[in-house]
Design a protein around this motif. Structure first.
Motif, mmCIF file in Angstrom:
data_model
loop_
_atom_site.group_PDB
_atom_site.id
_atom_site.type_symbol
_atom_site.label_atom_id
_atom_site.label_comp_id
_atom_site.label_asym_id
_atom_site.label_seq_id
_atom_site.Cartn_x
_atom_site.Cartn_y
_atom_site.Cartn_z
ATOM 1 N N THR A 60 0.814 -1.219 0.000
ATOM 2 C CA THR A 60 0.000 0.000 0.000
ATOM 3 C C THR A 60 0.849 1.272 0.000
ATOM 4 O O THR A 60 0.556 2.220 -0.693
ATOM 5 C CB THR A 60 -0.900 0.016 1.271
ATOM 6 N N TYR A 61 1.905 1.270 0.830
ATOM 7 C CA TYR A 61 2.707 2.499 0.994
ATOM 8 C C TYR A 61 4.047 2.396 0.270
ATOM 9 O O TYR A 61 4.561 1.310 0.070
ATOM 10 C CB TYR A 61 2.966 2.769 2.482
ATOM 11 N N GLN A 62 4.623 3.578 -0.054
ATOM 12 C CA GLN A 62 5.902 3.559 -0.767
ATOM 13 C C GLN A 62 7.027 4.292 -0.045
ATOM 14 O O GLN A 62 8.195 4.044 -0.309
ATOM 15 C CB GLN A 62 5.703 4.164 -2.162
ATOM 16 N N VAL A 90 16.591 -3.957 7.765
ATOM 17 C CA VAL A 90 17.007 -3.251 6.549
ATOM 18 C C VAL A 90 18.020 -4.104 5.775
ATOM 19 O O VAL A 90 17.933 -4.259 4.557
ATOM 20 C CB VAL A 90 17.589 -1.852 6.875
ATOM 21 N N ASN A 91 18.978 -4.704 6.487
ATOM 22 C CA ASN A 91 19.986 -5.551 5.819
ATOM 23 C C ASN A 91 19.361 -6.759 5.127
ATOM 24 O O ASN A 91 19.755 -7.130 4.025
ATOM 25 C CB ASN A 91 21.052 -6.008 6.822
ATOM 26 N N ILE A 92 18.369 -7.369 5.784
ATOM 27 C CA ILE A 92 17.654 -8.505 5.191
ATOM 28 C C ILE A 92 16.991 -8.066 3.886
ATOM 29 O O ILE A 92 17.035 -8.755 2.877
ATOM 30 C CB ILE A 92 16.559 -9.049 6.150
ATOM 31 N N MET A 93 16.369 -6.884 3.936
ATOM 32 C CA MET A 93 15.548 -6.417 2.816
ATOM 33 C C MET A 93 16.340 -5.655 1.744
ATOM 34 O O MET A 93 15.768 -5.130 0.797
ATOM 35 C CB MET A 93 14.401 -5.538 3.336
ATOM 36 N N THR A 94 17.678 -5.588 1.921
ATOM 37 C CA THR A 94 18.509 -4.926 0.894
ATOM 38 C C THR A 94 19.656 -5.834 0.447
ATOM 39 O O THR A 94 20.627 -5.377 -0.147
ATOM 40 C CB THR A 94 19.094 -3.595 1.419
ATOM 41 N N ASN A 95 19.558 -7.137 0.790
ATOM 42 C CA ASN A 95 20.572 -8.131 0.440
ATOM 43 C C ASN A 95 21.951 -7.833 1.046
ATOM 44 O O ASN A 95 22.977 -8.219 0.507
ATOM 45 C CB ASN A 95 20.696 -8.266 -1.099
ATOM 46 N N GLU A 96 21.962 -7.137 2.183
ATOM 47 C CA GLU A 96 23.233 -6.848 2.857
ATOM 48 C C GLU A 96 23.511 -7.851 3.975
ATOM 49 O O GLU A 96 24.592 -7.874 4.543
ATOM 50 C CB GLU A 96 23.209 -5.434 3.469
ATOM 51 N N PHE A 97 22.520 -8.674 4.300
ATOM 52 C CA PHE A 97 22.671 -9.633 5.404
ATOM 53 C C PHE A 97 23.518 -10.852 5.030
ATOM 54 O O PHE A 97 24.337 -11.303 5.829
ATOM 55 C CB PHE A 97 21.279 -10.072 5.886
ATOM 56 N N PRO A 98 23.364 -11.408 3.810
ATOM 57 C CA PRO A 98 24.115 -12.627 3.478
ATOM 58 C C PRO A 98 25.627 -12.419 3.502
ATOM 59 O O PRO A 98 26.116 -11.320 3.256
ATOM 60 C CB PRO A 98 23.668 -12.963 2.044
ATOM 61 N N SER A 99 26.342 -13.508 3.796
ATOM 62 C CA SER A 99 27.804 -13.435 3.791
ATOM 63 C C SER A 99 28.319 -14.193 2.574
ATOM 64 O O SER A 99 27.655 -15.089 2.057
ATOM 65 C CB SER A 99 28.351 -14.062 5.066
ATOM 66 N N VAL A 110 16.294 -6.730 -3.572
ATOM 67 C CA VAL A 110 16.483 -5.465 -2.860
ATOM 68 C C VAL A 110 15.120 -4.775 -2.846
ATOM 69 O O VAL A 110 14.621 -4.350 -3.876
ATOM 70 C CB VAL A 110 17.551 -4.587 -3.549
ATOM 71 N N PHE A 111 14.514 -4.719 -1.675
ATOM 72 C CA PHE A 111 13.143 -4.222 -1.550
ATOM 73 C C PHE A 111 13.093 -2.746 -1.157
ATOM 74 O O PHE A 111 12.078 -2.099 -1.319
ATOM 75 C CB PHE A 111 12.393 -5.036 -0.487
ATOM 76 N N LEU A 112 14.204 -2.248 -0.578
ATOM 77 C CA LEU A 112 14.216 -0.892 -0.030
ATOM 78 C C LEU A 112 15.323 -0.040 -0.624
ATOM 79 O O LEU A 112 16.382 -0.559 -0.971
ATOM 80 C CB LEU A 112 14.466 -0.944 1.492
ATOM 81 N N TYR A 119 13.324 4.908 4.616
ATOM 82 C CA TYR A 119 13.461 4.096 3.399
ATOM 83 C C TYR A 119 12.184 4.135 2.578
ATOM 84 O O TYR A 119 11.092 4.257 3.131
ATOM 85 C CB TYR A 119 13.791 2.642 3.775
ATOM 86 N N ARG A 120 12.350 3.996 1.266
ATOM 87 C CA ARG A 120 11.199 3.882 0.371
ATOM 88 C C ARG A 120 11.298 2.544 -0.363
ATOM 89 O O ARG A 120 12.338 1.892 -0.327
ATOM 90 C CB ARG A 120 11.179 5.031 -0.638
ATOM 91 N N VAL A 121 10.227 2.163 -1.023
ATOM 92 C CA VAL A 121 10.243 0.917 -1.786
ATOM 93 C C VAL A 121 11.217 1.081 -2.957
ATOM 94 O O VAL A 121 11.296 2.146 -3.565
ATOM 95 C CB VAL A 121 8.815 0.539 -2.253
ATOM 96 N N SER A 122 12.006 0.053 -3.241
ATOM 97 C CA SER A 122 12.991 0.155 -4.326
ATOM 98 C C SER A 122 12.274 0.216 -5.674
ATOM 99 O O SER A 122 11.166 -0.295 -5.825
ATOM 100 C CB SER A 122 13.934 -1.050 -4.303
ATOM 101 N N THR A 123 12.945 0.845 -6.639
ATOM 102 C CA THR A 123 12.359 0.994 -7.971
ATOM 103 C C THR A 123 12.031 -0.361 -8.576
ATOM 104 O O THR A 123 10.957 -0.557 -9.155
ATOM 105 C CB THR A 123 13.352 1.747 -8.896
ATOM 106 N N SER A 124 12.963 -1.319 -8.416
ATOM 107 C CA SER A 124 12.752 -2.638 -9.035
ATOM 108 C C SER A 124 11.531 -3.339 -8.442
ATOM 109 O O SER A 124 10.692 -3.883 -9.168
ATOM 110 C CB SER A 124 13.997 -3.513 -8.887
ATOM 111 N N PHE A 125 11.399 -3.310 -7.107
ATOM 112 C CA PHE A 125 10.269 -3.988 -6.463
ATOM 113 C C PHE A 125 8.947 -3.272 -6.781
ATOM 114 O O PHE A 125 7.924 -3.904 -7.015
ATOM 115 C CB PHE A 125 10.497 -4.093 -4.953
ATOM 116 N N GLN A 126 9.021 -1.949 -6.830
ATOM 117 C CA GLN A 126 7.825 -1.149 -7.162
ATOM 118 C C GLN A 126 7.305 -1.516 -8.560
ATOM 119 O O GLN A 126 6.113 -1.687 -8.771
ATOM 120 C CB GLN A 126 8.182 0.338 -7.105
#
Length: 317
Positions: A60-62, A90-99, A110-112, A119-126
């Protein structure tokens, strides 16, 4: 449903339908498919509500998404989110968590995007969400995850995001203890201290297989449902940093938590039972490991919550 998600050749219910249902005509792009797989494999089990509620809000929100999530968690689930947790989500939702190579697997996920102090919704996910079929699949997955959370994972132990006697993988634990990055199991061994969150999970394989090296044959054992004797990694003395952190955990503000699985060969062996917090009783002794020159330290632990009888019987039986 979860066994479809865990199946490496499938990874999502969508892939299952594509493979086995002739009447199913929906086809997603490769990137959309990867995002569905990520949500299915990493989030839909419902082990934590945060990412699911965030996705729910993104339908619903961006904009100002973390602010919206904070409010939503408080109002709907009475959960407050501290800085470590917020950073971890944020790390989970931006692919920064994996090693390591894990980063490559879901590079599309990458959702954010950062926007000002939020943070806003990423262009790709939007863009993906504009595809009604993709939108619908995400919506159903998120609803499935939220219902699983409510059913199995909402009765938190003390102030954690964990539930006593539920099962968690190494990766789940790194995520739910709010570590900035995931750690590969090999780097964790039997335990690992995270300086930033001051959390110190201990992982025990209760039944040891015969073919392991002498330095790995630690005799970890329960002496009762509320007491455990566990051995440090090899090559440690009473003065070693990790041993000192264990023995002085309370005064140092270190959070030691216990995860046990019966054995590695278990079909679902990637998961450990969560048995809550524990603290060192003060009984600890250094010894030389059998058939080796290596020293280790035996530490006696008191569990804050003695293990429930049926779980205890299963582990030690």
């Amino acid at each position: 449903m979860l066994c479809i998600f865990d199946n490496n050749s499938l990874g999502s219910y969508y892939k299952f339908l594509v493979k086995y249902e002739k009447e199913y005509t929906i086809r997603l792009s490769e990137d959309e498919e990867k995002v569905i797989e990520f949500i299915s494999k990493k989030l839909a089990s419902g082990k934590r509500i945060h990412e699911l509620e965030l996705l729910n809000r993104m339908m619903t929100y961006q904009h100002a998404l973390m602010g919206i999530l904070r409010k939503s968690l408080q109002e709907k689930y009475h959960i407050s989110m501290n800085e470590d947790c917020s950073e971890n989500v944020v790390n989970i939702m931006t692919n920064e968590f994996p090693s390591g190579s894990g980063k490559k697997t879901y590079e599309q996920c990458v959702f954010l995007h950062e926007e000002g102090a939020d943070y806003r919704v990423s262009t790709s996910f939007q863009t993906m969400l504009k595809d009604p079929e993709f939108y619908q699949i995400v919506k159903e997955l998120v609803e499935f995850g939220i219902s699983r959370y409510k059913l199995n994972f909402s009765e938190h132990y003390q102030d954690t995001n964990l539930v006593l006697y539920q099962k968690y993988t190494y990766e789940d634990v790194c995520r739910l203890l709010n570590w900035q990055n995931n750690e590969v199991p090999l780097n964790i061994g039997g335990y690992k201290y995270d300086k930033k969150t001051k959390t110190f999970p201990v992982f025990i394989n209760y039944d040891k297989t015969e073919d392991i090296s002498d330095t790995t044959k630690y005799e970890d054992h329960f002496t009762s449902a509320g007491m455990l004797v566990a051995i440090s990694k090899s090559g440690r003395s009473l003065q070693s940093e990790d041993v000192q952190n264990f023995l002085k955990a309370r005064e140092r503000g270190i959070d030691v938590q216990l995860f046990v699985r019966k054995n590695k060969d278990d079909k679902i062996s990637k998961e450990f039972y969560y048995l809550g917090r524990m603290y060192a009783s003060g009984n600890a002794k250094e010894f030389t490991m059998a058939n080796t020159e290596k020293s280790a330290v035996e530490i006696e632990w008191v569990l804050e919550t003695p293990v429930r009888e049926d779980v205890y019987e299963y582990i030690v039986g």
